[in-house]
Design a protein around this motif. Sequence first.
Motif, PDB file in Angstrom:
ATOM      1  N   HIS A  44      57.560 -49.106  -7.057  1.00 56.46           N
ATOM      2  CA  HIS A  44      57.963 -48.246  -7.820  1.00 56.46           C
ATOM      3  C   HIS A  44      57.207 -49.390  -9.341  1.00 56.46           C
ATOM      4  O   HIS A  44      56.531 -49.241 -10.789  1.00 56.46           O
ATOM      5  N   PHE A  45      56.954 -50.812  -8.957  1.00 53.13           N
ATOM      6  CA  PHE A  45      56.129 -51.412  -9.859  1.00 53.13           C
ATOM      7  C   PHE A  45      54.247 -51.332 -10.415  1.00 53.13           C
ATOM      8  O   PHE A  45      54.144 -51.384 -11.146  1.00 53.13           O
ATOM      9  N   ALA A  46      54.288 -50.939  -9.266  1.00 57.89           N
ATOM     10  CA  ALA A  46      52.209 -50.242  -9.271  1.00 57.89           C
ATOM     11  C   ALA A  46      52.216 -48.718 -10.372  1.00 57.89           C
ATOM     12  O   ALA A  46      51.773 -49.380 -11.568  1.00 57.89           O
ATOM     13  N   GLU A  47      53.328 -48.079 -10.320  1.00 58.57           N
ATOM     14  CA  GLU A  47      53.548 -47.388 -11.647  1.00 58.57           C
ATOM     15  C   GLU A  47      53.660 -47.779 -12.358  1.00 58.57           C
ATOM     16  O   GLU A  47      52.682 -47.309 -13.839  1.00 58.57           O
ATOM     17  N   LEU A  48      55.007 -48.385 -12.935  1.00 58.88           N
ATOM     18  CA  LEU A  48      53.934 -49.568 -14.473  1.00 58.88           C
ATOM     19  C   LEU A  48      53.340 -49.934 -14.423  1.00 58.88           C
ATOM     20  O   LEU A  48      53.091 -50.465 -15.874  1.00 58.88           O
ATOM     21  N   ALA A  49      52.728 -51.008 -13.832  1.00 57.96           N
ATOM     22  CA  ALA A  49      51.257 -52.011 -13.942  1.00 57.96           C
ATOM     23  C   ALA A  49      49.681 -50.658 -15.027  1.00 57.96           C
ATOM     24  O   ALA A  49      49.724 -51.434 -15.467  1.00 57.96           O
ATOM     25  N   LEU A  50      50.365 -48.995 -14.461  1.00 57.65           N
ATOM     26  CA  LEU A  50      48.873 -48.915 -14.764  1.00 57.65           C
ATOM     27  C   LEU A  50      49.972 -48.208 -16.674  1.00 57.65           C
ATOM     28  O   LEU A  50      48.310 -47.973 -16.998  1.00 57.65           O
ATOM     29  N   ARG A  51      51.224 -48.451 -16.582  1.00 60.71           N
ATOM     30  CA  ARG A  51      51.487 -47.749 -18.063  1.00 60.71           C
ATOM     31  C   ARG A  51      51.448 -49.319 -19.117  1.00 60.71           C
ATOM     32  O   ARG A  51      51.667 -49.286 -20.561  1.00 60.71           O
ATOM     33  N   LEU A  52      51.241 -50.188 -17.821  1.00 61.36           N
ATOM     34  CA  LEU A  52      50.931 -51.860 -19.290  1.00 61.36           C
ATOM     35  C   LEU A  52      49.296 -52.360 -19.784  1.00 61.36           C
ATOM     36  O   LEU A  52      48.715 -52.442 -18.705  1.00 61.36           O
ATOM     37  N   PRO A  53      49.095 -51.624 -20.683  1.00 61.21           N
ATOM     38  CA  PRO A  53      47.077 -52.138 -21.261  1.00 61.21           C
ATOM     39  C   PRO A  53      47.334 -53.437 -21.255  1.00 61.21           C
ATOM     40  O   PRO A  53      48.570 -53.814 -22.347  1.00 61.21           O
ATOM     41  N   LEU A  54      46.281 -54.051 -21.408  1.00 60.69           N
ATOM     42  CA  LEU A  54      45.752 -54.908 -21.736  1.00 60.69           C
ATOM     43  C   LEU A  54      45.217 -54.747 -23.603  1.00 60.69           C
ATOM     44  O   LEU A  54      44.031 -54.392 -23.162  1.00 60.69           O
ATOM     45  N   GLN A  55      45.741 -55.286 -24.559  1.00 67.11           N
ATOM     46  CA  GLN A  55      44.735 -55.334 -25.294  1.00 67.11           C
ATOM     47  C   GLN A  55      44.098 -56.487 -26.494  1.00 67.11           C
ATOM     48  O   GLN A  55      44.564 -57.371 -25.792  1.00 67.11           O
ATOM     49  N   SER A  56      43.071 -56.122 -26.271  1.00 65.17           N
ATOM     50  CA  SER A  56      42.276 -57.460 -26.968  1.00 65.17           C
ATOM     51  C   SER A  56      42.489 -57.731 -28.701  1.00 65.17           C
ATOM     52  O   SER A  56      43.567 -56.561 -29.304  1.00 65.17           O
ATOM     53  N   ARG A  57      42.181 -59.340 -29.240  1.00 61.14           N
ATOM     54  CA  ARG A  57      42.280 -59.144 -30.306  1.00 61.14           C
ATOM     55  C   ARG A  57      41.961 -57.944 -31.380  1.00 61.14           C
ATOM     56  O   ARG A  57      42.585 -58.156 -32.533  1.00 61.14           O
ATOM     57  N   THR A  58      40.823 -57.724 -30.715  1.00 62.88           N
ATOM     58  CA  THR A  58      39.775 -57.140 -31.941  1.00 62.88           C
ATOM     59  C   THR A  58      40.515 -55.988 -32.260  1.00 62.88           C
ATOM     60  O   THR A  58      40.373 -55.383 -33.274  1.00 62.88           O
TER      61      THR A  58
ATOM     62  N   LYS B  48      51.204 -56.796 -10.092  1.00 57.81           N
ATOM     63  CA  LYS B  48      50.540 -56.173  -9.683  1.00 57.81           C
ATOM     64  C   LYS B  48      50.653 -56.529  -8.060  1.00 57.81           C
ATOM     65  O   LYS B  48      51.177 -55.915  -7.103  1.00 57.81           O
ATOM     66  N   LYS B  49      50.959 -58.030  -7.841  1.00 57.94           N
ATOM     67  CA  LYS B  49      51.479 -58.668  -7.256  1.00 57.94           C
ATOM     68  C   LYS B  49      53.465 -58.253  -6.346  1.00 57.94           C
ATOM     69  O   LYS B  49      53.107 -57.749  -4.836  1.00 57.94           O
ATOM     70  N   ARG B  50      53.748 -57.972  -7.305  1.00 55.43           N
ATOM     71  CA  ARG B  50      54.677 -57.264  -6.741  1.00 55.43           C
ATOM     72  C   ARG B  50      55.339 -56.580  -6.341  1.00 55.43           C
ATOM     73  O   ARG B  50      56.104 -56.033  -5.396  1.00 55.43           O
ATOM     74  N   SER B  51      54.440 -55.888  -6.865  1.00 53.33           N
ATOM     75  CA  SER B  51      54.751 -53.759  -5.916  1.00 53.33           C
ATOM     76  C   SER B  51      53.794 -53.741  -5.131  1.00 53.33           C
ATOM     77  O   SER B  51      54.170 -52.967  -4.305  1.00 53.33           O
ATOM     78  N   LYS B  52      53.253 -55.493  -4.191  1.00 50.03           N
ATOM     79  CA  LYS B  52      53.168 -54.920  -2.666  1.00 50.03           C
ATOM     80  C   LYS B  52      54.167 -54.994  -1.836  1.00 50.03           C
ATOM     81  O   LYS B  52      54.280 -54.765  -0.893  1.00 50.03           O
ATOM     82  N   GLN B  53      55.292 -55.622  -2.069  1.00 50.72           N
ATOM     83  CA  GLN B  53      56.254 -55.374  -1.336  1.00 50.72           C
ATOM     84  C   GLN B  53      57.364 -54.503  -1.718  1.00 50.72           C
ATOM     85  O   GLN B  53      56.908 -53.272  -1.946  1.00 50.72           O
ATOM     86  N   PRO B  54      57.331 -53.547  -0.499  1.00 48.93           N
ATOM     87  CA  PRO B  54      58.201 -52.141  -0.268  1.00 48.93           C
ATOM     88  C   PRO B  54      59.250 -51.888  -0.805  1.00 48.93           C
ATOM     89  O   PRO B  54      59.484 -50.904  -1.421  1.00 48.93           O
TER      90      PRO B  54
END
Length: 971
Positions: free
Chosen positions: A957-971, A947-953
């Motif tokens: 395209h990293f912003a779109e990638l970040a949206l596609r990367l979910p964080l899953q809980s252990r449960t 997300k931090k890198r996506s702010k660079q001009p």
Amino acid sequence: RPPKGLLLRAENIGEFEFFSLHARIRNYTTEFESCRLEAVSLEFGDYHPLKPITVTESKTKKMSRKGSTSSTSSSSSSSVMDPLSSVLDGTDPLSLFAATADPVTAAANMDSTRKKRDKEDHLAVGSDFEPWSSKRGEILARYTTTEKLSIVSKVTTPGSAVSEKVRTRLEELDDLEEGSQKELLNLTQQDYINRIEELNQSLKDAWSSDQKVKALKIVIQCSKLLSDTTVIQFYPSKFVLITDILDTFGKLVYERILSMCVDSRVSLPDNFTPESINDTAKETCLNWFFKIASIRELIPRFYVEAAILKCNKFLSKTGISECLPRLTSMIRGIGDPLVAVCARAYLCRVGMEVAPHLKESLNKNFFDFLLTFKQIHGDTVQNQLVVQCVEIPLYLTLYSPAIDWILQCIAYRAPEGLLTEMMERCKKLGNNALLLNSVMSAFRAEFIAARSMDFIAMIKECDESGFPKHLLFRSLGLNLALADPPESDRLQILNEAWKVITKLKNPQDYINCAEVWVEYTCRHFTKREVNTVLADVIKHMTPDRAFEEAYPQLQSIIQKVITYFHDFSILFSVEKFLPFLDMFQKECVRVEVCKCIMEAFIKHQQESTKDPVILNALLHVCKTMHDSVNALTLEDEKRMLAALINGFIKMVSFGRDFEQQLSFYVEARSMFCNLEPVLVQLIHSVNQLAMETRKVMKGNHSRKTAAFVRACVAFCFITIPSLSSIFARLNLYLHSGQVALANQCLSQADAFFKAAVSLVPEVPKMINIDGKMRPSETFLLEFLCNFFSTLLIVPDHPEQGVLFLVRGLLNVIQDYTWEENCDDKIRIYTNVLHLLSAMTQETYIYHVDKVDSNDTLYGGDSKFLAEINKVCETVITQILDHLKTLGKDEALKRQSQLALYFFNTILAHGDLRNNKLNQLSVNLWNLAQKHGFADTKTMVKTLEYIKKRSKQPEMSHFAELALRLPLQSRT
């Protein structure tokens, strides 16, 4: 079953192709700039962590006792807050304490305390006083016998237990003296010592069982043994053993009375007075002295009373000072001079422990001995020596421990005038050698050195029949090694001493004396005098191979010479130094001497050298050390020898004469071929020599320097295969190849790298590290990563094809037998992707000066990129196939870790604007989390980074990638 979301079908291989063709285009200059720390202007006066600490002065007003708080006003020279002051609320407890004290009173107290301490330091025995315990072992080792000994032992009769109940204690003592004893005959020295130790233990047992009278009987019985001189050469050792028992007894009595003085509430101070002692303790103390006074025989009565001399402190302040002169006078009644002088030594020993300030009594004790000294040469003693077949020189040495100890006690912190008085008394006794030797051993070296010529004159007038003069010169030399005589007398002192030493016929007597005077010669004279002394030692010790019995002394001489001659050009110009070394014929001794020389050279040689005298001599010394290595030599010893030889090699420099330097390394290689660490050092040194040549030529080699550099490279290429350590060979091939590349020796560099590649299959599964077997794969992984970094800049050979070294290395990695449950092979493949990504860049991240890498040779040619693409396809196929095999339960954690590792590689090096590559990265992300083995913190930080890198001009395209990367809980 393949993990959900990860495409592994054969038709999807094209996705790998997109990855390889769509490596992210890098602008290394911009990336470097973005990674630099932000420069912040620092104005004068701002806080800085390296700024000096500012001390804050606090002024505190103390409130009345009734107040529960205090008000504080502080004035500070700086606005910087002191963290310690803030914790203390501005108050400093030490400042508060000092503020309440009266400065005049404080100064007076400090002055009186200092005076008291100085006085106590003057009176007490300090650490500079050599204790009796340090002399004990030497005496027992020196005075031995093979003759049979006898000892009197108490006999216990069956009725003794009944009689003890009715007899008085004085009658019991009489019983001991009147005959309930038996004599044990024909005891060996060890049996005698064992019996004495049994008596010592019996004393402790009797005391612990509250049989105080029995304990006293044992002490009296042991003391009587000191009147027996039938085996006279053993007497000093017997004296040591018996006085150990007396010391034990004295300590037991003192602690017994002291325990009676201690109240349950208040303990007795160290500097107690007799007034603070209760009547019961005083009565018990007097009772002990009365018992001892009733002993009929003089010797046991003297020794037992001396043993409890310290107990007089319980009775009166002047008790010890009154008893010492009386005990000194009692010794006059002992007829045997040897027994008497030992008794005086024991009295001095006890006196120094309990009253070291009473020097008058100690002096009187010694002067009494001088008055009776002529008894030594009397008829009674002479007849006794004839009966025991003891020569007078041996007999006189029996006095040395006692006289040395008495004089040590007298001379301790004594003024210089006392030495003058002692010298006058010695002259009156005809300069007796025994006394003179003890005087020189006892007094401070500075006092003896200042009167060196006077002592030499006295030594000359000594009678040599009883005590040889060379021992006197040895004692004088020991003092002159510690203190300097007047400068005007130094040469005359050496000449006078050496006249006597050089005439000695016995090699052992000679070397014992010469060893001491070598230090004096080295300390005050030049190499000419030292050379003369060494020549004289060689002359005396060579006949009949006398040096074989004197290796310790000869080693000591070498140690002293190299201690004072730090300039090795001077040392090796001493003509007789190397011939002196030739006397060390025994290999282990010769090696130890060589080690001493090399240690001194490494320690004291400040600058590199090319002096041929030094080089030839030290090469000989190092060769001696090297040739001592055999199959039985321990690894630690090999390491030590190699470290010393390497230290020498590092100190050799011929400056700009590089050819001479290389010749030296070639000679060293032939001489030290059995020590692997030395060969490794020589390879590093030759590589460094090649780089120094490059530096001098500024990278533009002439025909001559190019040939020289190739010679250096050839040296390394020939030497490396002789090493046994496979990782040493691998790393040196890589290092030497880098040096060859830097010097534009491209074909030689290729040869090094090919050798490294061909050596990888020989790496064993386990390697020996510091004596323990360790898995080798970690070390192999580290080496290969370094190798990949170098391969980036290695240009392709025109006849070998594109990426021939990379392909060859990948084939070796593929064929290498890896551990079953190990993922290092896939980690290596992932690192290969880093290399291949860097190879597709228009300009590489680093270069070798004056060497064109593939970015210049190919110029981004499509065929070259296609070859890289093929290698990428092969590598990625291997990675994904391996991930597929890790789908079983026991391997899911490894699958998660590798998937994340591969994801990070794509993130760092791939162009994620490509849809299919983007999808592959999402699949890897999901796979890493699928079974709950991913570290949540790592995943969160990785997502934050995206997300931090996506702010660079250029990374939007990293912003779109970040949206596609979910964080899953252990449960």
